[in-house]
Write a protein that holds these residues in place. Structure first.
Motif, mmCIF file in Angstrom:
data_model
loop_
_atom_site.group_PDB
_atom_site.id
_atom_site.type_symbol
_atom_site.label_atom_id
_atom_site.label_comp_id
_atom_site.label_asym_id
_atom_site.label_seq_id
_atom_site.Cartn_x
_atom_site.Cartn_y
_atom_site.Cartn_z
ATOM 1 N N UNK D 284 0.799 -1.232 0.000
ATOM 2 C CA UNK D 284 0.000 0.000 0.000
ATOM 3 C C UNK D 284 0.831 1.281 0.000
ATOM 4 N N UNK D 285 1.891 1.350 0.810
ATOM 5 C CA UNK D 285 2.663 2.596 0.781
ATOM 6 C C UNK D 285 3.174 2.923 -0.615
ATOM 7 N N UNK D 286 3.655 1.907 -1.295
ATOM 8 C CA UNK D 286 4.138 2.146 -2.663
ATOM 9 C C UNK D 286 2.999 2.653 -3.532
ATOM 10 N N UNK D 287 1.867 1.985 -3.376
ATOM 11 C CA UNK D 287 0.716 2.378 -4.187
ATOM 12 C C UNK D 287 0.361 3.830 -3.928
ATOM 13 N N UNK D 288 0.380 4.191 -2.653
ATOM 14 C CA UNK D 288 0.034 5.564 -2.312
ATOM 15 C C UNK D 288 0.998 6.547 -2.942
ATOM 16 N N UNK D 289 2.263 6.222 -2.897
ATOM 17 C CA UNK D 289 3.242 7.159 -3.447
ATOM 18 C C UNK D 289 3.107 7.239 -4.956
ATOM 19 N N UNK D 290 2.857 6.093 -5.558
ATOM 20 C CA UNK D 290 2.643 6.109 -7.005
ATOM 21 C C UNK D 290 1.435 6.974 -7.345
ATOM 22 N N UNK D 291 0.380 6.807 -6.564
ATOM 23 C CA UNK D 291 -0.824 7.589 -6.832
ATOM 24 C C UNK D 291 -0.541 9.074 -6.672
ATOM 25 N N UNK D 324 -7.056 6.404 -6.174
ATOM 26 C CA UNK D 324 -6.190 5.319 -5.710
ATOM 27 C C UNK D 324 -5.527 5.693 -4.395
ATOM 28 N N UNK D 325 -5.213 6.950 -4.263
ATOM 29 C CA UNK D 325 -4.633 7.396 -2.991
ATOM 30 C C UNK D 325 -5.586 7.069 -1.849
ATOM 31 N N UNK D 338 -13.326 7.577 -2.259
ATOM 32 C CA UNK D 338 -12.785 7.145 -3.544
ATOM 33 C C UNK D 338 -13.891 6.691 -4.472
ATOM 34 N N UNK D 339 -14.776 5.912 -3.920
ATOM 35 C CA UNK D 339 -15.827 5.380 -4.787
ATOM 36 C C UNK D 339 -16.773 6.499 -5.210
ATOM 37 N N UNK D 340 -17.041 7.376 -4.280
ATOM 38 C CA UNK D 340 -17.893 8.507 -4.640
ATOM 39 C C UNK D 340 -17.205 9.359 -5.703
ATOM 40 N N UNK D 341 -15.903 9.519 -5.535
ATOM 41 C CA UNK D 341 -15.158 10.308 -6.508
ATOM 42 C C UNK D 341 -15.179 9.648 -7.873
ATOM 43 N N UNK D 342 -15.180 8.326 -7.881
ATOM 44 C CA UNK D 342 -15.286 7.635 -9.159
ATOM 45 C C UNK D 342 -16.573 8.025 -9.869
#
Lengths: 626, 472, 168, 496, 100
Positions: D284-291, D324-325, D338-342
């Protein structure tokens, strides 16, 4: 009556805004204008009607749940308390007069529906800020005024500079919003609520270090909206908008939102001495910075814009010095006299045939209607802080607060305040002399001044002059009404001996008069503007735009270019296409082998056979090995 | 040769004697249509016979198997012959090719494929392979109006002759090494000698592999494929691309299914061959501007994928291979028949310029062609995807992750060129001109292939069950 | 004695074949090949296959090679029509390729443990072969016969003279 | 599984997939009458939308179980089943799909070329999207996932703009490459599970029980993630999107932004996270940084675009970065945000693409340098353009803000620094959005002095979107309600 | 007594010579001759193996191989004639209209 009726204060302007937006162009013009004015005037009347709700601890009204997720539960809720009530009254009141003025001012504008709609929407958004019960609703209004000012500054969008000025205003204030946003997120994470009163109530539980950071974040957020250093660059450019907009946004409402925000969070902010000092410092620096800039400006509206910045700086100083009442007092008087000044400036520009440059004016005292001169002068003396005007009292109370603050650093701020007052008086009278004295130097033909552009000035001028009455200090026998109204919210009680107060008041009066004399000496007869480096430096607002360009915009552009060309085009797409090219090249190479000649094919056979044989030999050697 | 043997041979006999009768009839009776119809009926009869007549023996004269697996492929190749004849009818008539000869050759080739698929003896394997190869020499070149066909014919003939040499020598070495010509026994003897590697056996199998590699066009023995596909008229090409390859794969599958996992010595080599074949086929197809050549390279890729399935040597792998094979045959045939159905006096549309925008003039056939190409590429919901999926599944089960990744790579590349064609078909173009509308028989074949591709894509269970039951 | 003869024949055969494949004139090549085939037939005989040997002479040397000669004559392939067979530029890589293949093949052949085995004396009477051919392998013979039939058809279909104007 | 009641219920979910497919088939069969195909497509999408709204009304009350569940055998030999399930998350996405698809059909009303094929492709796309959002069998999901590419590919390659072939191939191959890797991971997971338990199955619920070593889990997770990251798209796997967006016809662009990108996020939520909880936690941390990187990178890149469609493509990348963040923050509020933002992004950006198409129709250009003064030319259009742009830059009270603030509030709880940095992204968003609005809406008039303003049909398209943007912005509660239960379930690492 | 290995070596050499012939020549007839040589090599292996294993199968294969060769040669030569008529050349590399 019911508390949720408070929403009517908000909804009335909103309704008129939406109505004008949708139907404004299809209905008779008068109808639209009336709707616009009714929206604001109605809100004013309603505020008066609901005044009683503000007393005591105020009233809360909840409309419906806005966001609900996990621990978060945010409602559309209003809080009409003693801090909000005068502000509401001022906003709606001044706005009503400005609307009336605008009706006259925009007489020849075709796209009036958009204008009035945005104006109403602006008032709505401002009221949302004032009345918000929680941070999220406040943020709604906060961004709302940002957007409306964007739309209004760029109202004459056909000139790209206007649109750009609007964009700049929106963007710079949004930078401030980032800090407010972060503060909001943090506060929620700390307290689990977004309600302002709840946060203030829990403020004492937050660790001191965090309080400092939070306060600074709030301060920076306030700086954006209130055009304080370092986020002040948008305000001068914002003068591209129609004058009523300048009056509304840059005098009465939006720029004071920052002050209001700090007042709202005063219980939190005041916990940290560092933050308080920072607020004062920012205010002081901005005050003197803007005053210095105003001295060199040539556009009448820009002079006023810088003066606004400077005066808002005083308000920050007031908050920093711990007197919410003082800040609000100056906020109110400033709203009145600055609105007058802007609206009168509009009339002056009108009379000059659209000329903004004060060096191309002059002699308007005789040329224009006499009342204009008197009204403008009323505003000017308030701004300059001549004794007994509203501006004098409100400024004086701030200086007093600074002087009496226990921390010795505040003496420095006090000194800055005094110097700023001197400068203020000077540039105010410089403006008056350049505009009204001497001979007409312009070339434009005067436009007629409609009645609606003239009489809304009077009540404001009077309010400005008499504004001191609201909070007349005790040593003059006043009751400090405003201070008492705010009660617990008023912040620090100013305790000083009457001698000190007299001394300070006298000093302030003297300073104002000195400024006046200096201006009189310099501008009694017309002087062409100086063209030296200093004046150019001041004219450009200490090269602030250039600095911003150098340190923010250009790097941003460079990063953008890097992301787009450097990363996406070159690196990612480049490597992808390189991959594709390599594949195609491989394909082409393989196709070269397919020569169409049988001998090639047969030798491929043989080579394959040889490889097979070699493989087997290898296998057998390996197999023989063990 | 006893009666049960003959009964077991019935489908082959029907094909061969039917073919001979039609050949004879053709000598007297020059009207092509009835001859072709007769050929189709014979092929269908052969299929029916294989489907319905339960042979009393499991093996015919020690040379051929009579099991369910053999019968399944007999049915498949008979049906293929019928389809090939249906698609060829117009081609025969318009090019005034001797109908009797043509029909009998197709039937004969089908018989050869059926025999090859059921061969259990190296001699039988050799003879059956030669049988349909010989038929193809003639079929490829028999259109005397087409110069490309002659060139394709000589290329196929010479290459094939050389590969026959390899096959014969390979079989000879296997025989020398193992002392038997029976396929399962020879295989088992090879695999039994794990302690000491038998050079002759290995070399023999290697040479057989070369011959097989030529037939199913494995790299580097694949170079003839595009040329021959291009030159061969589509009705013959359909058979060449499907039957001649399929029968060879079928016999290998049958062999492995009986003998169990073998080829310890060859695994690495086969791994390399499969990888090379998948990649080279895919890369070569990228630059193609001719649909038939593209199909040729795509078939190279497909054979590489099939080899992955064979390499697993597990029951899952063999099932997957068989499934893949059947799907490949159907899809490929459909594509060739579509090309055949568009052919007119100008020949067949081959170059991409001729295909550009054709989708709007011949929407149904071009749409179907696009579907079939995508099925070849392995788009889900078509049979091609299920085929690829089961191969990958089997390969992963056997631990060939590397091969699967290479297969994935080649799939992605394949998509690139298949998509280019489908895009081309539906690219608006003013200069495009009409081709033949096709005959009912051609349309019927296309329809059958298409519905099979769709049906097996959505409900592959039918075929899986069947394969599960027939695999020895 | 037979062994010595076998080796002599073997090398004769290889020599003849080598001469055959290096000829530029196809007629010469075929003649050399026939010589090689005769030697091979004798080797068959020595290996106990009199029938195969006889057929080798009759079918290969007698029929197939004559067919080749016949075609060469029929098409009138005079030596000048024959492209310069092996050209020296192609020799280098090809010689390398061929010799490597040769070496590898021989190495592989000698690497096998069976390579050292002796072939026991063996003689297969023609009638035994005939019996096997027409009982166990009857089906194979049938297939081959059909193959010959279709080869004839094919030869007929391809060999017919072209309609006028279609040859280039 | 509890909701899989013994009572036979009406197969709504299957219907949701079959209805558009049937419509597509009818369109193709009816290809001689283009006019009727339009109505057919409209009727189909309207019916689908009707069903989804019905489902939303009936089941959107925040139950935490499967709202609907259907299951049937399909390919028993490989343990592949036809399993569909609807929970709160799927419900919203299905609703969005049906809505946007109807918009897409309406928007393509004036399509002239090869109308029947166009509409049938749109309908096939709808069916596959429904399938993706409903499938609970991994193989079934993969099937829809791949098939989805095809209609999109044709929409771009046939009806697209100048560089359509390049864009279409790039789009297809890039996403295909990712999903093929996912297929391999999928099969490996299937085999591991099969070896462990003896049952070979692709059912999500059962595969979630697989014991994996942490290394296996990480590898498989990365395999899945690659496919989803390309589809989402996460920087640096995003470069297909601007091309595809720019070249696609308007209906395609709406679907791309509104729905295709969401499938990647949905895949993460539904499959990647629950299947590999350990790997997810450590990744997850990687994902967050990528996002986070994506938010800024895309915002910067968007700032330099002159083609407004491309600009919005980048803006989409930036927005999904925020989505994704929120997921990476692994916090309830952030997830719901996130889902609402989608949803919000789907609608607001969809509407913007509609407007861009209309602007292009009228002015013939999408180049920022050649546009300007739209407010004088066509005030209604300009007004809506401004409105949706504001929604897109996250003005409070409009749709995106509600999602964004939830994401940020939630993210701050677990990762204050991420959230703080992400807030800065807000300014960047404003920067390119305002540059865009300034170039399109304001400024001196370029081109013709007036343009035809919105027609009733176009109002019909845009008005519902505007209403939804306001609704989502001011009262998102009805859309958040179905999420509460579903998000808690998935974050707890399970299915309803 | 003949060594099995030597017999096979002769056969192998013959086969490789045939292959060399195939590779060396560009004339179709010579290529066909090369194939015949290769097949003869195979025959030799069969016959030798037949003798080694004391079996009949190898010789049967050799015989049938011969027959098949005959069939193939018949077709091949017909093709040669056909090509000659079409193109007046027998150089294999001249037939290269299809490539790439």
């Amino acid at each position: 009556m019911n508390e949720s009726l408070l929403f009517l204060i908000l909804l009335l302007p909103l309704f008129c805004a939406v109505f004008n937006m949708l139907f404004g162009m299809r209905l008779p013009r008068l109808f639209t204008e009336v709707m616009a004015v009714i929206g604001v005037a109605g809100a004013f009347v309603l505020t008066l009607l609901f005044w009683g709700y503000a007393e005591g601890d105020g009233s809360r009204a909840v409309l419906f749940t806005w966001l609900n997720s996990g621990t978060l539960n945010v409602s559309f809720a209003l809080n009409f308390d003693r801090l909000a009530a005068p502000m509401t009254l001022m906003v709606t009141g001044v706005a009503t007069l400005i609307h009336l003025y605008a009706v006259g001012y925009m007489r020849e504008e075709d796209d009036y529906a958009r204008f009035f709609s945005l104006l109403n929407l602006f008032v709505f958004a401002m009221l949302v800020i004032v009345l918000a019960d929680n941070l999220l609703v406040l943020f709604l209004g906060w961004e709302g005024v940002g957007f409306c000012s964007y739309g209004l500054i760029g109202f004459w969008y056909r000139k790209l500079e206007n649109a750009k000025a609007g964009t700049k205003a929106f963007l710079v204030t949004r930078v401030g919003d980032v800090f407010l946003g972060i503060a909001m997120l943090w506060l929620f994470a700390l307290t689990g609520t977004l309600s302002i009163s709840a946060i203030n109530a829990q403020a004492a539980l937050i660790s001191p270090g965090v309080v400092i950071v939070l306060s600074l974040l709030l301060l920076l957020g306030a700086c954006g909206k209130s055009a304080q250093l370092p986020l002040m660059t948008w305000l001068a450019d914002a003068m591209a908008g129609p004058t009523p907009v300048s009056a509304l946004i840059h005098a009465a409402t939006m720029v004071t939102a920052g002050v209001y925000l700090l007042c709202r969070f005063f219980p939190l902010v005041s916990l940290s001495a560092v933050a308080m000092t920072a607020i004062t410092a920012i205010g002081a620096l901005t005050a003197i910075y803007a005053a210095s800039c105003a001295m060199a400006q040539r556009d009448i509206k820009r002079v006023l814009a810088y003066s606004t910045m400077s005066q808002v700086g005083y308000m920050f100083m007031a908050v920093g010095a711990g007197t919410v009442a003082g800040a609000m007092f100056h906020l109110l008087t400033h709203a009145f006299f600055k609105a007058v000044l802007f609206m009168a400036a509009g009339c002056i520009i009108h009379l000059g045939g659209g000329e903004n440059n004060i060096f191309k004016m002059g002699g308007l005292a005789r040329r224009g209607p006499a009342e204009l001169f008197w009204v403008f002068l009323a505003g000017a003396v308030c701004l300059a802080g001549l004794p007994l005007t509203g501006g004098f009292f409100s400024k004086d109370s701030i200086l007093l607060a600074l002087y009496t603050y226990p921390d010795p650093v505040y003496r420095v701020f006090w000194l800055i305040g005094i110097v700023t007052a001197l400068l203020t008086s000077f540039y105010t009278f410089r403006l008056v002399y350049l505009v009204f004295a001497g001979e007409w130097r312009g070339s434009g033909h005067p436009h007629a001044l409609p009645l609606l552009m003239r009489w809304p000035l009077w009540p404001l001028a009077l309010l400005g002059l008499a504004g001191g009455m609201f909070n007349l200090p005790a040593f003059l026998g006043g009751g400090e009404a405003l201070h008492h109204w705010y009660g617990t919210m008023a912040g620090r009680m100013l305790t000083a001996s009457h001698d000190v107060e007299w001394m300070l008041a006298g000093l302030a009066a003297a300073i104002a008069v000195v400024g006046w004399f200096a201006a009189h000496w310099r501008y009694r007869t017309y002087q062409a503007p100086l063209e030296n480096a200093l004046s150019r430096f001041l004219l450009s607002g200490w090269q602030a735009d250039a600095l911003v360009d150098r340190f923010f915009i250009r790097p941003f552009n460079a990063m953008a270019l890097f992301s787009w060309i450097g990363c996406d085009r070159t690196l990612f797409d480049g490597s992808l296409e390189g991959l594709a090219r390599t594949a195609t090249r491989c394909g082409a190479l393989l196709l070269k082998i397919t020569t169409g000649r049988l001998t090639t094919y047969l030798s491929a056979f043989a080579w394959g056979f040889l490889i097979l044989l070699g493989w087997f030999l290898l296998k057998l050697v390996e197999g023989g090995g063990h | 040769m006893s009666l049960p043997d003959l009964l077991a041979l019935l489908p082959i006999l029907i094909l061969v004697f039917g073919g001979t009768v039609i050949l004879m009839a053709g000598a007297w009776y020059r009207e092509p249509l009835p001859l072709i119809a007769g050929g189709i009926v014979t092929a269908l009869l052969g299929a029916v016979a294989a489907g319905l007549v339960q042979p009393p023996v499991v093996e015919i004269a020690g040379l051929f198997s009579a099991g369910a697996y053999a019968r399944f492929f007999t049915i498949l190749w008979s049906l293929l012959a019928a389809a090939g004849l249906m698609a060829a009818a117009r081609y025969i008539i318009e090019n005034s090719i001797g109908a009797g000869e043509y029909v009998s050759l197709v039937l004969y080739a089908a018989a050869g494929m059926a025999l090859l698929s059921s061969a259990t003896h190296l001699l039988a394997l050799f003879l059956a392979l030669e049988t349909f190869t010989l038929a193809f020499y003639i079929l490829i070149a028999c259109n005397r109006r087409c110069t490309l066909a002659a060139e394709a014919g000589i290329k196929y003939l010479l290459m094939s002759a050389v590969s026959t040499g390899f096959l014969a020598f390979g079989i000879a070495l296997i025989y020398a090494s193992s002392g038997t010509l029976s396929l399962p026994e020879a295989v088992i003897k090879l695999s039994a000698a794990t302690g000491e590697l038998h050079a002759w056996g290995l070399l023999g199998w290697g040479m057989v592999l070369i011959a097989v590699g030529f037939k199913i066009s494995l790299v580097p023995f694949h170079l003839w494929t595009p040329d021959v596909y291009q030159g061969t008229p589509a009705p013959v090409g359909g058979l060449l691309a499907t039957g001649s390859k399929g029968a060879v794969v079928a016999v290998l599958v049958g062999m492995l299914a009986v003998s169990g996992p073998v080829w310890h010595g060859l695994t690495d080599l086969l791994w390399l061959l499969a990888a090379l074949t998948m990649l080279v086929g895919a890369f070569s197809a990228l630059g193609q501007k001719n649909l038939k050549r593209l199909l040729a390279y795509s078939s190279v890729t497909h054979m590489g994928t099939l080899l992955v399935g064979l390499l697993c040597q597990t029951s899952a792998g063999l099932t997957a291979t068989t499934f893949y094979l059947v799907i490949y045959v159907i899809t490929s045939l459909g594509a060739f028949v579509i090309i055949a159905s568009l052919a007119d006096e100008r020949g067949e549309p081959m170059e991409f310029d001729q295909w550009r925008g054709l989708g709007y003039l011949h929407p149904v056939r071009c749409g179907v062609l696009a579907l079939l190409l995508l099925s070849l590429a392995g788009l889900p919901a078509t049979a091609g995807f299920m085929a690829k999926f089961v191969i990958f599944e089997a390969a992963l089960q056997s631990g060939y992750l590397g091969l699967v990744l290479i297969g994935v790579l080649s799939s992605v590349i394949s998509f690139a060129f298949y998509l280019r064609v489908t895009m081309l078909l539906f690219e608006p173009d003013e200069s495009v001109c009409r081709w033949h509308t096709g005959t009912a028989s051609e349309h019927a074949v296309i329809a059958v292939c298409t519905s099979a591709v769709l049906l097996l894509g959505l409900f592959p269970g039918i075929l899986f069950d069947l394969i599960g039951r027939i695999l020895p | 004695m037979a062994t010595v003869l076998f080796y002599i024949l073997g090398f004769t055969m290889l020599a003849a074949t080598l001469l055959c494949i290096t000829r530029r004139n196809p007629v010469h090549a075929v003649i050399y090949l026939v010589a090689g085939l005769f030697a091979l037939a004798l080797m068959f005989y020595l290996l106990g296959a009199p029938l195969v040997a006889a057929w080798q002479v009759i079918v290969y040397a007698g029929a197939i090679m004559v067919l080749f000669l016949f075609i060469i004559m029929m098409l009138g392939l005079a030596p000048q029509d024959v492209p310069e067979g092996p050209s020296w530029q192609r020799w280098g890589p090809l010689a390398l390729l061929s010799s490597s293949i040769m070496i590898c093949t021989l190495l592989l052949i000698f690497k096998d443990p069976m390579a050292g085995q002796q072939i026991d004396d063996f003689y297969l009477a023609p009638q035994v072969l005939g019996e096997a051919l027409f009982s166990r392998y009857a089906l194979a013979v049938e297939i081959v016969s059909f193959q010959l039939l279709f080869a004839t058809i094919g030869a007929y279909m391809l060999g017919r003279p072209l309609p006028k104007g279609e040859d280039q | 599984m509890t909701a899989a009641s013994a009572l036979p219920q009406f197969p709504w979910l299957t219907l949701l997939i079959l209805l558009p497919l049937g419509g597509a088939l009818l369109c193709l069969l009816h290809h001689r009458r283009a006019e009727e195909c339009r109505w057919l497509a409209l009727a189909t999408t309207a019916a689908t939308l009707g069903i989804t709204i019905y489902l939303f009304v009936c089941y959107g009350q925040g139950d935490s179980g499967w709202l609907l569940y259907e299951d049937a055998a399909w390919i028993p030999r490989y343990g592949i089943r036809f399993t569909l399930g609807l929970d709160g998350i799927s419900l919203l996405l299905v609703l969005l799909t049906a809505f946007l698809q109807m918009i897409a059909v309406l928007m393509s009303w004036s399509e002239k070329q090869h109308v029947p094929m166009f509409f049938s492709l749109l309908l096939v796309l709808e069916a596959t999207l429904m399938g993706i959002f409903l499938a609970l069998d991994l193989m079934l999901f993969f099937l829809f996932w791949e098939v989805m590419l095809l209609p999109m590919f044709f929409l771009i390659s046939i009806w697209g703009h100048e560089r359509r072939h390049y864009a279409a191939i790039k789009f297809f191959l890039y996403t295909l490459a990712g999903s093929m890797v996912m297929l391999v991971a999928l099969i490996v997971l299937y085999l591991i599970h099969g070896e462990q338990t003896g049952t070979y199955t692709f059912a999500l619920a059962e595969l979630m029980q697989t014991d994996l070593s942490s290394q296996q889990e990480m590898l498989l997770f990365l395999g899945f993630l690659l496919a989803f990251a390309i589809k989402i798209p996460l920087v640096p796997f995003h470069t297909w999107l601007p091309d595809a967006h720019t070249e696609a016809p308007v209906a395609g662009t709406i679907d791309l932004t509104g729905l295709l990108l969401k499938t990647g996020i949905y895949g993460l939520i539904r499959f990647a996270f629950p299947l590999f909880p350990e790997a997810t936690r450590s990744f997850l941390p990687v994902l967050g940084i990528v996002a986070l990187t994506g938010i800024f990178h895309a915002a910067w890149a968007a700032y330099r675009q002159d083609d407004i469609k491309r600009l919005f493509a980048y803006s989409s990348i930036s927005h999904v970065g925020l989505v994704v963040l929120g997921l990476a923050a692994w916090q309830l509020t952030a997830w719901e945000g996130s889902i609402l933002l989608m949803l919000a992004h789907g609608i607001s950006t969809g509407a913007l693409f509609v407007l861009i198409a209309l602007i292009r129709q009228r002015t013939g250009t999408r180049n920022l340098a050649e546009l300007g003064g739209l407010w004088s030319q066509a005030p209604q259009m300009a007004f809506l353009f401004l409105f949706f742009s504001l929604a897109s830059l996250g003005l409070p009270g409009l749709a995106n803000f509600a999602g964004e603030i939830l994401v940020l509030l939630g993210t701050f709880q677990t990762h204050p620094v991420w959230a703080a940095i992400a807030v800065i992204g807000v300014v960047f968003t404003a920067a390119y959005m305002l540059r865009l609005v300034q170039g399109v809406v304001w400024g001196p008039v370029k081109g013709r002095p007036t343009l035809p303003d919105l027609t009733p049909r176009e109002w019909l398209i845009l008005l519902p979107m505007a209403v939804l943007v306001l609704w989502l912005g001011l009262y998102p509660e009805p859309f958040l309600r179905p999420l509460h239960g579903a998000v808690v379930n998935i974050m707890a690492g399970g299915l309803p | 007594m003949i060594s099995f290995g030597h017999a096979l070596a002769f056969a192998g050499a013959l086969f490789v010579l045939g292959l060399t012939c195939v590779l060396l020549h560009r004339q179709i007839l010579m290529i066909l001759i090369g194939v015949e040589i290769m097949l003869n090599g195979a025959s030799l292996v069969f016959v030798a193996a037949s003798a080694y294993w004391q079996q009949v199968d190898g010789q049967v294969f050799a015989l049938l191989l011969m027959a098949i060769t005959a069939a193939e040669v018949a077709v091949a030569l017909a093709m040669v004639v056909y090509l000659w008529r079409r193109k007046r050349t027998l150089v294999a590399d001249e037939f290269n209209r299809m490539r790439g």
